[in-house]
Design a protein around this motif. Structure first.
Motif: not given
Lengths: 537, 207
Positions: B124-125, B130, B142
């Motif tokens: 996850x960003x 990431x 994203x």
């Protein structure tokens, strides 16, 4: 009391109390709620613009710091675009008069209409909240160009959220109008018997519906990029800022026609009344609205000629942009031809419409200069562009809106304003407007860039003229609004049809009853503007 | 005074055709909302073809396939429930809608586990893994989270919509002769399905 002469059964006194306004389902009341809200924000925008002009009176710093100036022009843009001009004519006059024009008693979804209004209020609150929360209002310009909008510390997220919510409100209004036009026309009224204002709203609504979601999602992406730091538009982390510009203008160029088309509808509506003859080229005007809406989708690239675009793409966008001029001039020629040999009755609304044609002509022709590739490289981001779009938006749409306010004033409130004062206000507005914005066109050709709080000494003289023009413009505005407010309270009682208009709204009393018509309105023989005694004149 | 007079084309009387037209128009806006995202996907996929391909191997095709089947089936049940109500079979219509809701729930549960696995891996960003990815893969994940997240939101909204319809069938407000709310919920659900039909190959299947 003069009030006794107003019709007993009108929508103002059908229900009482503040709640009956805030949660009303009556399209006329919602239209008026919009009117009061939109005009209030317009005044805020005017004050901001006025302050900017004051800062530009002399070179160097006069009254505000550069950073403040950036925030002021951004807020001016956000308020004027999203809170004033996009909703203005459709939300106020569209809501009030579309059902009257179609001979029905409301829009198709009255509850949705109320929801649109409250979304508008919510969006407006968000826009205003940027003043108080965080590091102040955004300083990016109303376009929120990335990567700066992603990096700046100011309150971009909230401004963008405001624009998103306002977009939602705009979509729902458009949806409501399309369904209304399709389903609620009075028996016997085909599409080609509709007043031209309804046609222009129809074209506008399609743009609202089909363009706004794109900017909605783009704005959400800006928020996500700010919150999660993902490189969607920021080139330093792999994003593409040009892509943002494309996505933004895919909506925001058609949005220009959301602002302009309803105004053109008003002109088509008001000119026949004061020429007392049928409109010249009804179908040409109606279909040119649709043509403008359609072509308007394919011209967004002309905002980006200097931001990196292949020669072929630039050429195509330039040509397509020139195409927009064709349906637009079709309208202008038709309006002028309508006046020809009409029995012209020069009243205030007509003066505003003539001002519209004059200003819009300048705005439109300068638009062509911007659309030409070679010229645009020179003119891009100069005051020429600022002058151009103020001529179209304010000189065009703004004046049309003021004209409509004077035209329908007796229908909405059942009273008449003081015409002499209205004439003076109009003269001040028209004169001040041109004095304010015409120098900008010259400044732009001389090379003065937009969005700076400072300028070179050689631009001083013209900037002073423009600032003085802004004072005249504002005084005209104050006089106009004061005159209308006085007319609202103390004006003489107007008849149901003071201008001898022929569209359906003039068949009912002023102000209209709650359900608009007490009997089925009668359609005109042979088209909405077919004046029976036109030949005599 | 003529208070009782109502125009034949009144905006206050219920008109099923208006309601359906409104729903279709609303669906256009939804398609364009996702259209913007599809455009962004297209641009970045063409700029980073290899990275997108590599990143797509990190998704679980099985979970995606099962979810696709579930969603397609639920579109069928919602269509069947409309037919059932048109024929006046209230009980059957409600049961089929409950089945649709169950499918929606199953879809979300699977999605939850799928996302959960990605979180564990730190895709996850903002998470470690990431941040270490090359730019193209970052963009892929994203867009994956943005688009499937927005779609998931639509599943939830669609589920609530269907639930409201169930309640209204039960209370008798939606019935054989006044079915447009039910039909609109069906249309909305088909849209949710339709968008997934594009999301699934774009993220899981394309090589």
């Amino acid at each position: 009391m003069t009030a006794a002469a107003l019709p007993e059964n009108n929508f103002f006194n059908a229900k009482k109390g503040i709640m009956s306004w805030l949660f009303t389902l009556d399209h006329k009341r919602i239209g008026l709620l919009y009117l009061y809200a939109i005009l209030s924000f317009f005044l805020v925008g005017v004050v901001l613009g006025f302050l900017m002009r004051l800062e530009l009176l002399n070179p160097g710093q006069d009254i505000m710091k550069p950073h403040t100036y950036n925030q002021v022009f951004t807020l001016h843009g956000v308020i004027m675009i999203f809170l004033f001009i996009i909703p203005s004519i459709p939300a106020i006059f569209g809501n009030f008069f579309l059902p009257l024009h179609l001979g029905t008693d409301d829009v198709a979804f009255p509850k949705l209409n109320l929801l649109s209004f409250w979304l508008y209020v919510l969006g407006a609150l968000f826009a205003l909240a940027t003043l108080v929360f965080g590091d102040g209002p955004a300083d990016t310009g109303w376009t929120f160009y990335a990567p700066y909008s992603v990096k700046t510390g100011t309150n971009v997220t909230m401004s963008v959220l405001a624009a998103f919510i306002l977009g939602f409100s705009s979509i729902l209004t458009g949806l409501n109008f399309i369904v209304t036009i399709h389903r609620l026309r009075t028996p016997g009224m085909g599409f080609n018997q509709m007043p031209l204002f309804a046609w222009s709203l129809y074209a506008t609504s399609w743009i609202q519906l089909l363009a706004t979601p794109v900017v909605g999602i783009t704005l959400l992406m800006i928020i996500a990029e700010r919150v999660f730091g993902i490189g969607l538009f920021d080139p330093s982390i792999g994003g593409d800022p040009i892509l943002y510009q494309h996505l933004f203008w895919i909506y925001s160029h058609p949005a220009v026609y959301i602002m302009a088309l309803p105004a053109m509808g008003l002109v088509s509506e008001i000119i026949p009344t004061f020429a007392q003859r049928t409109i010249f080229g009804y179908k040409a005007i109606a279909y040119s609205s649709m043509a403008i809406a359609f072509v308007g989708y394919f011209v967004w690239g002309h905002h980006m000629f200097t931001s990196g675009m292949s020669g072929t793409a630039g050429f195509i966008f330039s040509i397509l942009t020139f195409f927009v001029a064709i349906p637009t001039s079709v309208k202008v020629f038709n309006w002028v031809a309508t006046l020809y040999k009409g029995s012209i009755n020069i009243e205030i609304p007509l003066l505003y419409m003539m001002a519209f044609i004059f200003n819009f002509l300048i705005g439109g022709l300068t638009g062509l200069a911007n659309a030409a590739l070679a010229a645009d490289v020179h003119l891009h981001d100069t005051y020429f562009v600022v002058g151009h779009f103020h001529y179209v938006m304010f000189g065009g749409t703004g004046f049309a809106m003021f004209g409509a306010l004077h035209y329908w004033f007796p229908k909405i409130w059942g009273r008449m304003y003081n015409k002499a004062r209205a004439n003076v206000a109009f003269a001040l507005l028209f004169f001040g407007f041109n004095m304010l914005y015409f120098p900008m066109l010259i400044l732009g050709i001389m090379g003065m860039p937009r969005r700076y709080y400072d300028y070179l000494p050689e631009f001083h003289g013209l900037n002073q003229i423009a600032t003085v023009g802004s004072w005249i413009l504002v005084s005209g505005l104050i006089l106009m609004l004061a005159n209308l407010l006085i007319g609202l309270k103390k004006g003489k009682i107007a008849s149901a049809n003071p201008w001898n208009g022929i569209t359906l709204e003039w068949q009912t009393s002023s102000p209209p009853p709650l359900h608009n018509f007490d009997k089925l309105p009668e359609l005109n023989e042979g088209g909405p503007y077919n004046y029976p005694d036109a030949k005599k004149a | 005074m003529n208070q009782s007079f109502v125009l034949p084309n009144s905006g206050h009387t219920f008109d099923p055709k208006s309601s359906k037209l409104g729903m279709w128009l609303f669906l256009y806006t939804e398609i364009l909302l996702f259209g913007g995202l599809f455009l962004v996907y297209m641009v970045y996929r063409s700029l980073n073809p290899d990275a997108f391909l590599l990143a797509s191997f990190k998704l679980n095709v099985w979970m995606g396939t099962v979810n696709t089947i579930i969603l397609l089936t639920s579109s069928m049940t919602v269509a069947m429930s409309i037919t059932a109500l048109q024929k006046g079979d209230k009980k059957m219509a409600m049961n089929l809608l409950w089945l649709t809701l169950l499918a929606a729930l199953a879809f979300l549960v699977i999605k939850y586990f799928e996302w959960g696995a990605k979180f564990e891996h730190g895709y996850f960003p903002g998470m470690d893994h990431y941040d270490a990815m090359p730019v193209g893969e970052k963009l892929y994940f994203y867009l994956y989270f943005f688009m499937t997240g927005l779609h998931g939101l639509h599943v939830i909204v669609g589920g609530i919509f269907i639930w409201v319809v169930i309640a209204k069938i039960k209370s008798g407000k939606v019935h054989k002769d006044r079915i447009s709310l039910h039909e609109n919920a069906g249309l909305y659900w088909h849209l949710v399905d339709l968008i997934w039909i594009y999301l699934f190959p774009l993220f899981y299947l394309i090589h």
